[in-house]
Motif scaffolding. Structure first.
Motif, PDB file in Angstrom:
ATOM      1  N   CYS A   1      61.330 -62.987 105.341  1.00  0.00           N
ATOM      2  CA  CYS A   1      60.776 -64.331 105.160  1.00  0.00           C
ATOM      3  C   CYS A   1      59.327 -63.244 104.330  1.00  0.00           C
ATOM      4  CB  CYS A   1      60.324 -65.308 106.121  1.00  0.00           C
ATOM      5  SG  CYS A   1      62.077 -66.083 106.928  1.00  0.00           S
ATOM      6  N   LEU A   2      59.366 -62.474 105.137  1.00  0.00           N
ATOM      7  CA  LEU A   2      58.060 -61.988 104.113  1.00  0.00           C
ATOM      8  C   LEU A   2      58.660 -61.001 103.829  1.00  0.00           C
ATOM      9  CD1 LEU A   2      55.186 -60.643 104.155  1.00  0.00           C
ATOM     10  CD2 LEU A   2      55.800 -62.913 105.015  1.00  0.00           C
ATOM     11  N   LYS A   3      59.486 -60.739 103.265  1.00  0.00           N
ATOM     12  CA  LYS A   3      59.597 -59.179 102.244  1.00  0.00           C
ATOM     13  C   LYS A   3      59.477 -58.133 101.649  1.00  0.00           C
ATOM     14  CE  LYS A   3      60.924 -63.538  98.852  1.00  0.00           C
ATOM     15  NZ  LYS A   3      60.693 -64.701  99.489  1.00  0.00           N
ATOM     16  N   ALA A   4      59.668 -57.636 103.454  1.00  0.00           N
ATOM     17  CA  ALA A   4      59.080 -55.986 103.697  1.00  0.00           C
ATOM     18  C   ALA A   4      58.983 -55.435 103.403  1.00  0.00           C
ATOM     19  CB  ALA A   4      59.606 -56.453 105.252  1.00  0.00           C
ATOM     20  N   GLU A   5      60.282 -55.251 102.762  1.00  0.00           N
ATOM     21  CA  GLU A   5      60.736 -54.137 101.265  1.00  0.00           C
ATOM     22  C   GLU A   5      59.614 -54.198  99.501  1.00  0.00           C
ATOM     23  OE1 GLU A   5      63.931 -53.883 104.116  1.00  0.00           O
ATOM     24  OE2 GLU A   5      63.237 -55.476 102.363  1.00  0.00           O
ATOM     25  N   GLU A   6      58.964 -55.098  99.515  1.00  0.00           N
ATOM     26  CA  GLU A   6      57.945 -55.452  98.454  1.00  0.00           C
ATOM     27  C   GLU A   6      57.053 -54.552  98.693  1.00  0.00           C
ATOM     28  OE1 GLU A   6      57.442 -59.636  97.686  1.00  0.00           O
ATOM     29  OE2 GLU A   6      59.523 -59.639  97.039  1.00  0.00           O
TER      30      GLU A   6
ATOM     31  N   GLY B   1      47.997 -61.468 109.347  1.00  0.00           N
ATOM     32  CA  GLY B   1      49.252 -62.895 109.660  1.00  0.00           C
ATOM     33  C   GLY B   1      49.448 -64.206 109.136  1.00  0.00           C
ATOM     34  N   GLY B   2      48.523 -65.014 107.389  1.00  0.00           N
ATOM     35  CA  GLY B   2      48.521 -65.619 107.512  1.00  0.00           C
ATOM     36  C   GLY B   2      47.790 -66.946 108.446  1.00  0.00           C
ATOM     37  N   ASN B   3      47.880 -66.718 109.589  1.00  0.00           N
ATOM     38  CA  ASN B   3      46.762 -67.072 110.778  1.00  0.00           C
ATOM     39  C   ASN B   3      45.348 -67.591 110.811  1.00  0.00           C
ATOM     40  OD1 ASN B   3      49.653 -66.842 111.639  1.00  0.00           O
ATOM     41  ND2 ASN B   3      48.881 -67.310 113.541  1.00  0.00           N
ATOM     42  N   MET B   4      45.005 -69.267 110.721  1.00  0.00           N
ATOM     43  CA  MET B   4      43.711 -69.333 110.731  1.00  0.00           C
ATOM     44  C   MET B   4      43.677 -70.203 111.577  1.00  0.00           C
ATOM     45  SD  MET B   4      42.277 -69.144 107.093  1.00  0.00           S
ATOM     46  CE  MET B   4      40.755 -68.015 107.216  1.00  0.00           C
ATOM     47  N   THR B   5      42.448 -70.221 112.489  1.00  0.00           N
ATOM     48  CA  THR B   5      41.867 -71.492 112.924  1.00  0.00           C
ATOM     49  C   THR B   5      41.830 -72.718 112.482  1.00  0.00           C
ATOM     50  OG1 THR B   5      39.364 -70.676 113.086  1.00  0.00           O
ATOM     51  CG2 THR B   5      41.567 -69.605 114.934  1.00  0.00           C
ATOM     52  N   ALA B   6      41.574 -73.671 113.290  1.00  0.00           N
ATOM     53  CA  ALA B   6      41.293 -75.071 113.033  1.00  0.00           C
ATOM     54  C   ALA B   6      39.751 -75.280 112.368  1.00  0.00           C
ATOM     55  CB  ALA B   6      41.371 -75.926 113.937  1.00  0.00           C
ATOM     56  N   GLU B   7      38.931 -73.706 113.062  1.00  0.00           N
ATOM     57  CA  GLU B   7      37.726 -73.638 112.963  1.00  0.00           C
ATOM     58  C   GLU B   7      37.298 -73.061 111.716  1.00  0.00           C
ATOM     59  OE1 GLU B   7      33.220 -72.041 114.512  1.00  0.00           O
ATOM     60  OE2 GLU B   7      34.984 -71.672 115.282  1.00  0.00           O
TER      61      GLU B   7
ATOM     62  N   ARG C   1      44.717 -54.337 101.457  1.00  0.00           N
ATOM     63  CA  ARG C   1      44.582 -55.391 101.374  1.00  0.00           C
ATOM     64  C   ARG C   1      44.885 -56.270 102.285  1.00  0.00           C
ATOM     65  NH1 ARG C   1      44.734 -56.732  95.839  1.00  0.00           N
ATOM     66  NH2 ARG C   1      44.003 -54.622  94.618  1.00  0.00           N
ATOM     67  N   THR C   2      44.671 -57.684 102.802  1.00  0.00           N
ATOM     68  CA  THR C   2      45.513 -58.798 103.417  1.00  0.00           C
ATOM     69  C   THR C   2      46.744 -58.259 104.205  1.00  0.00           C
ATOM     70  OG1 THR C   2      44.083 -59.920 102.461  1.00  0.00           O
ATOM     71  CG2 THR C   2      46.519 -60.781 103.748  1.00  0.00           C
ATOM     72  N   VAL C   3      46.823 -57.919 105.138  1.00  0.00           N
ATOM     73  CA  VAL C   3      48.385 -58.252 106.134  1.00  0.00           C
ATOM     74  C   VAL C   3      49.112 -58.653 106.150  1.00  0.00           C
ATOM     75  CG1 VAL C   3      49.145 -57.011 108.048  1.00  0.00           C
ATOM     76  CG2 VAL C   3      47.389 -56.088 107.441  1.00  0.00           C
ATOM     77  N   THR C   4      49.927 -59.128 106.285  1.00  0.00           N
ATOM     78  CA  THR C   4      50.788 -60.505 105.971  1.00  0.00           C
ATOM     79  C   THR C   4      51.787 -60.315 107.338  1.00  0.00           C
ATOM     80  OG1 THR C   4      52.575 -59.198 104.013  1.00  0.00           O
ATOM     81  CG2 THR C   4      50.512 -61.053 103.666  1.00  0.00           C
ATOM     82  N   ALA C   5      52.502 -61.074 107.480  1.00  0.00           N
ATOM     83  CA  ALA C   5      54.060 -61.772 108.495  1.00  0.00           C
ATOM     84  C   ALA C   5      53.570 -63.146 108.775  1.00  0.00           C
ATOM     85  CB  ALA C   5      52.982 -61.528 109.785  1.00  0.00           C
TER      86      ALA C   5
ATOM     87  N   VAL D   1      54.719 -57.414 107.423  1.00  0.00           N
ATOM     88  CA  VAL D   1      55.485 -57.763 108.914  1.00  0.00           C
ATOM     89  C   VAL D   1      56.401 -59.048 109.152  1.00  0.00           C
ATOM     90  CG1 VAL D   1      55.557 -57.529 111.222  1.00  0.00           C
ATOM     91  CG2 VAL D   1      53.974 -56.835 110.181  1.00  0.00           C
ATOM     92  N   THR D   2      57.797 -58.510 109.250  1.00  0.00           N
ATOM     93  CA  THR D   2      58.789 -59.552 109.067  1.00  0.00           C
ATOM     94  C   THR D   2      59.335 -59.772 110.251  1.00  0.00           C
ATOM     95  OG1 THR D   2      60.041 -61.258 107.432  1.00  0.00           O
ATOM     96  CG2 THR D   2      60.599 -59.010 107.955  1.00  0.00           C
ATOM     97  N   GLY D   3      60.138 -60.669 110.640  1.00  0.00           N
ATOM     98  CA  GLY D   3      60.598 -60.454 112.238  1.00  0.00           C
ATOM     99  C   GLY D   3      61.884 -60.269 112.482  1.00  0.00           C
ATOM    100  N   CYS D   4      62.641 -60.430 111.427  1.00  0.00           N
ATOM    101  CA  CYS D   4      63.976 -60.117 111.674  1.00  0.00           C
ATOM    102  C   CYS D   4      64.993 -60.254 110.254  1.00  0.00           C
ATOM    103  CB  CYS D   4      65.059 -61.348 111.794  1.00  0.00           C
ATOM    104  SG  CYS D   4      64.525 -63.148 110.756  1.00  0.00           S
ATOM    105  N   ARG D   5      66.240 -60.098 110.364  1.00  0.00           N
ATOM    106  CA  ARG D   5      66.509 -59.689 108.755  1.00  0.00           C
ATOM    107  C   ARG D   5      66.822 -60.845 107.843  1.00  0.00           C
ATOM    108  NH1 ARG D   5      69.934 -55.208 106.167  1.00  0.00           N
ATOM    109  NH2 ARG D   5      71.273 -56.551 104.314  1.00  0.00           N
TER     110      ARG D   5
END
Length: 290
Positions: free
Chosen positions: A144-149, A32-38, A95-99, A137-141
């Motif tokens: 931004c994540l281009k779900a249909e790709e 989901g594009g998230n990583m910790t500072a560590e 592959r990587t799950v994006t969000a 996974v994109t949050g709304c209409r």
């Protein structure tokens, strides 16, 4: 005799052979594009010590560390693990799950995207399939994540309804709607054309009197492509209102691909060859809980 290098195994573990002999670009696992500072700190240290002091940010929210020498691969994996970082995957796998950031951060979000991405990652990441398979996974209409790709795209939506007893006929919702689903008659009030509604939820967010309400859900698309060929994923089901149904549908889709696709055949090509109606019947049964 020179040591034999199993390039396929290295690729499966996220190490992509570079054009420079003996060097690999390491793709690390993200969700989901998230990583910790560590996480970021240890990636920086590894890139500085074993690479060329930089990382590459991929188009799918991933991080790659170029110029890892083949002799350092095991050490690199060990050092990354100390910071909670795992190698990613390449080749014919999930592959990587994006969000995007979803409703936890974004005012436009209709769903909390990261928990969905994490669950998809836990269930499917790295699974070997006839070809690569991508979740987004994109949050709304706004999309931004281009779900249909993606092979399997999830988009947040709101199934909306109007409480006429609270409506003041101000027309704010009509102005907020970009798809002509709402109109205002000062005598009769708001008219709602549900056929034109795209489940964006702008009416709910705009209404100053809480006359509009919305039930969050997941709009799923199947078979998207954005590479050598471009194809917009198709919406074959009504909006999904609960996570159990969403994951039943995801299970059905990925299992259909595993069982029906030929080697090196993308999900879209499989659907075209086997028949979209056959696939639709399978995911409809999953949607219905059968």
């Amino acid at each position: 005799m020179a040591e034999t290098v199993d390039y396929a195994a290295l690729k499966a573990g996220g190490f992509m052979h570079q054009k420079q002999k003996g060097f690999f670009s390491l793709r690390v696992q993200t969700v989901g594009g998230n990583m910790t500072a560590e996480n970021i700190k240890v990636i920086s240290e590894v890139a500085e010590k074993y690479g060329h002091g930089y990382v590459h940010m991929t188009s799918r929210q991933g991080i790659e560390i170029p110029f890892i020498n083949i002799k350092d691969i095991e050490t690199v994996k060990s050092d990354l693990a100390k910071g909670g970082v795992k190698p990613g995957v390449c080749g014919p796998r999930v592959r990587t799950v994006t969000a995007c950031q979803g409703s936890a951060i974004c005012p436009n979000g209709c769903i909390d995207t990261l928990p969905i991405a994490i669950e998809l990652d836990k269930r499917y990441f790295g699974r070997t399939l006839p070809h690569k398979f991508k979740f987004g996974v994109t949050g709304c209409r706004a999309n931004c994540l281009k779900a249909e790709e993606n092979d399997f795209g999830v988009k947040g939506g709101l199934d909306v309804s109007l409480d006429n007893s609270k409506c003041k006929k101000c027309g704010v919702c009509v102005k907020a709607c970009r798809f002509g689903a709402l109109s205002l008659d000062k005598e009769k009030g708001i008219s709602f054309d549900r056929e034109k509604c795209v489940l964006c939820g702008r009416c709910v967010k705009a209404c100053p009197f809480d006359a509009w309400s919305g039930e969050s859900g997941y709009i799923v698309s199947f078979g998207g492509l954005f590479g050598n060929e471009i194809y917009k994923g198709e919406n074959l089901l009504p909006i999904i209102k609960d996570k159990d149904t969403l994951f039943r549908v995801a299970d059905a889709a990925i299992n259909f691909f595993a069982e029906n696709a030929q080697p090196s055949e993308r999900f879209r090509a499989c659907l075209q060859r086997v028949g979209i109606e056959k696939f639709k019947a399978v995911v409809q049964k999953a949607y219905d809980g059968e």
